[in-house]
Design a protein around this motif. Structure first.
Motif, PDB file in Angstrom:
ATOM      1  N   ILE A  16      38.895  85.573  47.154  1.00 32.45           N
ATOM      2  CA  ILE A  16      39.738  85.757  48.255  1.00 32.45           C
ATOM      3  C   ILE A  16      39.677  86.901  49.244  1.00 32.45           C
ATOM      4  CG2 ILE A  16      42.368  86.304  49.048  1.00 32.45           C
ATOM      5  CD1 ILE A  16      42.821  83.883  46.672  1.00 32.45           C
ATOM      6  N   ARG A  17      40.111  87.723  48.117  1.00 27.02           N
ATOM      7  CA  ARG A  17      38.880  89.398  48.384  1.00 27.02           C
ATOM      8  C   ARG A  17      37.497  89.621  48.950  1.00 27.02           C
ATOM      9  NH1 ARG A  17      44.250  90.682  49.073  1.00 27.02           N
ATOM     10  NH2 ARG A  17      45.294  91.498  47.451  1.00 27.02           N
ATOM     11  N   GLU A  20      37.621  87.820  52.440  1.00 26.48           N
ATOM     12  CA  GLU A  20      39.091  88.942  53.193  1.00 26.48           C
ATOM     13  C   GLU A  20      37.896  89.978  53.799  1.00 26.48           C
ATOM     14  OE1 GLU A  20      43.153  90.822  52.313  1.00 26.48           O
ATOM     15  OE2 GLU A  20      41.563  91.579  50.820  1.00 26.48           O
ATOM     16  N   ARG A  21      37.279  91.138  53.108  1.00 21.35           N
ATOM     17  CA  ARG A  21      36.069  91.400  53.121  1.00 21.35           C
ATOM     18  C   ARG A  21      35.675  91.228  53.973  1.00 21.35           C
ATOM     19  NH1 ARG A  21      36.453  92.987  47.550  1.00 21.35           N
ATOM     20  NH2 ARG A  21      34.676  91.937  47.098  1.00 21.35           N
ATOM     21  N   ARG A  23      35.793  88.060  56.506  1.00 21.80           N
ATOM     22  CA  ARG A  23      36.584  87.632  58.044  1.00 21.80           C
ATOM     23  C   ARG A  23      37.810  88.657  58.363  1.00 21.80           C
ATOM     24  NH1 ARG A  23      33.038  83.998  57.968  1.00 21.80           N
ATOM     25  NH2 ARG A  23      32.700  82.151  56.638  1.00 21.80           N
ATOM     26  N   THR A  24      37.364  90.173  58.012  1.00 24.02           N
ATOM     27  CA  THR A  24      38.358  91.070  58.263  1.00 24.02           C
ATOM     28  C   THR A  24      38.549  90.764  60.079  1.00 24.02           C
ATOM     29  OG1 THR A  24      37.847  92.818  56.782  1.00 24.02           O
ATOM     30  CG2 THR A  24      39.377  93.682  59.213  1.00 24.02           C
ATOM     31  N   LEU A  27      40.571  87.382  60.412  1.00 22.72           N
ATOM     32  CA  LEU A  27      42.289  88.288  59.511  1.00 22.72           C
ATOM     33  C   LEU A  27      43.171  89.037  60.946  1.00 22.72           C
ATOM     34  CD1 LEU A  27      41.498  88.657  55.959  1.00 22.72           C
ATOM     35  CD2 LEU A  27      42.462  85.834  57.585  1.00 22.72           C
ATOM     36  N   ARG A  31      45.872  91.469  56.439  1.00 25.16           N
ATOM     37  CA  ARG A  31      45.412  91.415  54.689  1.00 25.16           C
ATOM     38  C   ARG A  31      46.038  90.089  54.342  1.00 25.16           C
ATOM     39  NH1 ARG A  31      46.716  93.177  49.853  1.00 25.16           N
ATOM     40  NH2 ARG A  31      44.933  94.190  47.691  1.00 25.16           N
ATOM     41  N   VAL A  32      45.687  89.562  53.356  1.00 22.56           N
ATOM     42  CA  VAL A  32      46.154  88.779  52.353  1.00 22.56           C
ATOM     43  C   VAL A  32      46.450  88.721  51.496  1.00 22.56           C
ATOM     44  CG1 VAL A  32      45.138  86.267  51.408  1.00 22.56           C
ATOM     45  CG2 VAL A  32      44.351  87.265  53.353  1.00 22.56           C
ATOM     46  N   SER A  33      47.848  88.844  51.449  1.00 21.73           N
ATOM     47  CA  SER A  33      48.680  88.863  50.395  1.00 21.73           C
ATOM     48  C   SER A  33      48.003  88.241  48.898  1.00 21.73           C
ATOM     49  CB  SER A  33      50.236  89.216  50.716  1.00 21.73           C
ATOM     50  OG  SER A  33      51.111  89.499  49.259  1.00 21.73           O
TER      51      SER A  33
END
Length: 189
Positions: A16-17, A20-21, A23-24, A27, A31-33
């Motif tokens: 997931i991280r 996230e990096r 696809r900033t 998003l 930041r996805v929690s």
């Protein structure tokens, strides 16, 4: 813990991280929690609660933001989890998870699936209740009392599992004086 001792959580959090990096922009720079599971009682597949704590440490190191607990019916189980986490240096908020205890069959099924037994007195009261209204009153009162005890012990909030029975969860929320716990020393909780 070795990589192969953490079968799901750490690789999933890391994935997931990574997404996230990459696809900033998609998003919107957000930041996805990431929430993970925590176990006040020993996980059914774990040898010890110490092992569960080591797994929770690994989940935090992998980038988890918070943990929601497995269902429990005794505030002292949650308090012991908090103590183990603090001793291990875990800083994740440990949010207690509750199922409004209004249905004896659901509680028995949860016990079967999780290995966490519902209190016999509660089950008995629910089983001899004259109707669904009385069962709901008994279960909501039990859940509200348990929620109050863990909030008093320092829980950062509550998570209510509804199982498509949102009315029970709303009754629990209606009976809690959440403003009482909304701030700690002037800071929002």
């Amino acid at each position: 813990l070795e990589d192969d001792e953490i079968p799901f959580a750490r690789p999933l959090v890391e994935l997931i991280r990574e997404i996230e990096r990459e696809r900033t922009a998609t998003l919107a720079g957000g930041r996805v929690s990431i929430g993970v599971a925590a176990y006040p009682h020993r996980h059914p597949e774990s040898a010890t609660t110490s092992h569960d704590t080591e797994v929770l440490v690994a989940k935090e190191r992998a980038g988890a933001d918070f943990a929601i607990t497995q269902v429990f019916f005794d505030a002292s189980a949650y308090c012991r989890l908090l103590e183990r986490a603090q001793t291990a240096g875990i800083r994740l908020p440990l949010v207690p998870g509750f199922v409004p205890a209004t249905n004896p069959r659901r509680l028995e099924r949860l016990a079967e699936m999780s290995g966490v037994e519902a209190p016999r007195d509660l089950l008995h009261q629910l089983e001899i209740a004259s109707d669904d209204v009385e069962r709901r009153r008994i279960g909501v009162r039990f859940t509200v009392d348990l929620a109050r005890r863990v909030l008093d012990a320092g829980a950062p909030g509550l998570h209510l599992f509804t199982f498509n029975s949102h009315g029970d969860a709303l009754d629990v929320l209606d009976h809690l004086d959440l403003d009482r716990w909304s701030t700690t020393q002037g800071e929002p909780r």
